[in-house]
Design a protein around this motif. Sequence first.
Motif, PDB file in Angstrom:
ATOM      1  N   ALA A  41      -8.414   1.730   3.472  1.00  0.00           N
ATOM      2  CA  ALA A  41      -6.913   1.549   4.222  1.00  0.00           C
ATOM      3  C   ALA A  41      -5.884   2.462   3.890  1.00  0.00           C
ATOM      4  O   ALA A  41      -5.244   3.204   4.668  1.00  0.00           O
ATOM      5  CB  ALA A  41      -6.590   0.175   4.112  1.00  0.00           C
ATOM      6  N   TYR A  42      -5.772   2.640   2.491  1.00  0.00           N
ATOM      7  CA  TYR A  42      -4.663   3.645   2.078  1.00  0.00           C
ATOM      8  C   TYR A  42      -4.944   4.989   2.534  1.00  0.00           C
ATOM      9  O   TYR A  42      -4.106   5.709   2.913  1.00  0.00           O
ATOM     10  CB  TYR A  42      -4.569   3.468   0.489  1.00  0.00           C
ATOM     11  CG  TYR A  42      -3.439   4.200  -0.063  1.00  0.00           C
ATOM     12  CD1 TYR A  42      -2.245   3.748  -0.212  1.00  0.00           C
ATOM     13  CD2 TYR A  42      -3.507   5.495  -0.322  1.00  0.00           C
ATOM     14  CE1 TYR A  42      -1.145   4.301  -0.685  1.00  0.00           C
ATOM     15  CE2 TYR A  42      -2.507   6.112  -0.850  1.00  0.00           C
ATOM     16  CZ  TYR A  42      -1.209   5.481  -1.244  1.00  0.00           C
ATOM     17  OH  TYR A  42      -0.153   6.303  -1.788  1.00  0.00           O
ATOM     18  N   VAL A  43      -6.044   5.640   2.272  1.00  0.00           N
ATOM     19  CA  VAL A  43      -6.553   6.941   2.760  1.00  0.00           C
ATOM     20  C   VAL A  43      -6.463   7.113   4.054  1.00  0.00           C
ATOM     21  O   VAL A  43      -5.980   8.022   4.847  1.00  0.00           O
ATOM     22  CB  VAL A  43      -7.930   7.282   2.153  1.00  0.00           C
ATOM     23  CG1 VAL A  43      -8.230   8.807   2.661  1.00  0.00           C
ATOM     24  CG2 VAL A  43      -7.948   7.636   0.681  1.00  0.00           C
ATOM     25  N   ASP A  44      -6.790   5.947   5.015  1.00  0.00           N
ATOM     26  CA  ASP A  44      -6.927   6.195   6.624  1.00  0.00           C
ATOM     27  C   ASP A  44      -5.383   6.263   6.798  1.00  0.00           C
ATOM     28  O   ASP A  44      -5.042   7.115   7.780  1.00  0.00           O
ATOM     29  CB  ASP A  44      -7.379   4.969   7.093  1.00  0.00           C
ATOM     30  CG  ASP A  44      -7.432   5.093   8.420  1.00  0.00           C
ATOM     31  OD1 ASP A  44      -8.058   5.892   9.059  1.00  0.00           O
ATOM     32  OD2 ASP A  44      -6.841   4.047   9.253  1.00  0.00           O
ATOM     33  N   ALA A  45      -4.408   5.481   6.212  1.00  0.00           N
ATOM     34  CA  ALA A  45      -3.198   5.453   6.838  1.00  0.00           C
ATOM     35  C   ALA A  45      -2.415   6.900   6.358  1.00  0.00           C
ATOM     36  O   ALA A  45      -1.550   7.462   7.065  1.00  0.00           O
ATOM     37  CB  ALA A  45      -2.535   4.198   6.079  1.00  0.00           C
ATOM     38  N   ALA A  46      -2.428   7.605   5.035  1.00  0.00           N
ATOM     39  CA  ALA A  46      -2.005   8.611   4.919  1.00  0.00           C
ATOM     40  C   ALA A  46      -2.705   9.753   5.762  1.00  0.00           C
ATOM     41  O   ALA A  46      -1.780  10.599   5.942  1.00  0.00           O
ATOM     42  CB  ALA A  46      -2.614   8.772   3.354  1.00  0.00           C
ATOM     43  N   VAL A  47      -4.037   9.741   5.974  1.00  0.00           N
ATOM     44  CA  VAL A  47      -4.270  10.896   6.868  1.00  0.00           C
ATOM     45  C   VAL A  47      -3.867  10.571   8.321  1.00  0.00           C
ATOM     46  O   VAL A  47      -3.377  11.795   8.742  1.00  0.00           O
ATOM     47  CB  VAL A  47      -5.773  10.886   7.006  1.00  0.00           C
ATOM     48  CG1 VAL A  47      -6.563  11.657   8.206  1.00  0.00           C
ATOM     49  CG2 VAL A  47      -6.709  11.140   5.684  1.00  0.00           C
ATOM     50  N   GLU A  48      -3.573   9.530   8.682  1.00  0.00           N
ATOM     51  CA  GLU A  48      -2.888   9.240  10.129  1.00  0.00           C
ATOM     52  C   GLU A  48      -1.604   9.761   9.978  1.00  0.00           C
ATOM     53  O   GLU A  48      -0.980  10.503  10.884  1.00  0.00           O
ATOM     54  CB  GLU A  48      -3.003   8.032  10.742  1.00  0.00           C
ATOM     55  CG  GLU A  48      -2.223   7.450  11.832  1.00  0.00           C
ATOM     56  CD  GLU A  48      -2.511   5.968  12.229  1.00  0.00           C
ATOM     57  OE1 GLU A  48      -1.785   5.583  13.228  1.00  0.00           O
ATOM     58  OE2 GLU A  48      -3.444   5.448  11.756  1.00  0.00           O
ATOM     59  N   ARG A  49      -0.964   9.563   8.959  1.00  0.00           N
ATOM     60  CA  ARG A  49       0.744   9.999   8.778  1.00  0.00           C
ATOM     61  C   ARG A  49       0.741  11.493   8.975  1.00  0.00           C
ATOM     62  O   ARG A  49       1.558  12.108   9.295  1.00  0.00           O
ATOM     63  CB  ARG A  49       1.274   9.319   7.366  1.00  0.00           C
ATOM     64  CG  ARG A  49       1.819   7.969   7.616  1.00  0.00           C
ATOM     65  CD  ARG A  49       2.602   7.852   6.497  1.00  0.00           C
ATOM     66  NE  ARG A  49       2.229   7.992   5.382  1.00  0.00           N
ATOM     67  CZ  ARG A  49       1.289   6.898   4.726  1.00  0.00           C
ATOM     68  NH1 ARG A  49       0.994   5.696   5.323  1.00  0.00           N
ATOM     69  NH2 ARG A  49       0.860   7.255   3.290  1.00  0.00           N
ATOM     70  N   GLN A  50      -0.322  12.281   8.105  1.00  0.00           N
ATOM     71  CA  GLN A  50      -0.242  13.470   7.893  1.00  0.00           C
ATOM     72  C   GLN A  50      -0.668  14.300   9.516  1.00  0.00           C
ATOM     73  O   GLN A  50      -0.058  15.292   9.682  1.00  0.00           O
ATOM     74  CB  GLN A  50      -1.352  14.000   6.933  1.00  0.00           C
ATOM     75  CG  GLN A  50      -1.241  15.557   6.750  1.00  0.00           C
ATOM     76  CD  GLN A  50       0.182  16.018   6.380  1.00  0.00           C
ATOM     77  OE1 GLN A  50       0.805  15.579   5.303  1.00  0.00           O
ATOM     78  NE2 GLN A  50       0.569  17.094   6.997  1.00  0.00           N
TER      79      GLN A  50
END
Length: 95
Positions: A41-50
């Motif tokens: 979930a953390y990686v998914d959110a970080a990629v979405e923000r980028q």
Amino acid sequence: MNADEQDFGLGDGPAVKVSVSMRAGTVRRLRERLGKREFSAYVDAAVERQLERDLLEEALLVNEAIAGPVSPEVEEEIAVMFRDFMTSPELREES
């Protein structure tokens, strides 16, 4: 493109398992910080923000090509507003 990946906008759709290579130190720090269950979930959110930032940057570049560059005075005014916002008491209360 995998059928599971099509027809969905950014941040939408079912989870799709992918394999990603990351540096060992980064993975260790994430696991220490988040635990195993929150990693994806953390990686998914970080990629979405980028991706959102990349799209915003592209839009700004298109706007600059059409309207010309932002003046240094406006850039400084925006920087001051951003710093004021980031240090506002209201923002600290929400944290």
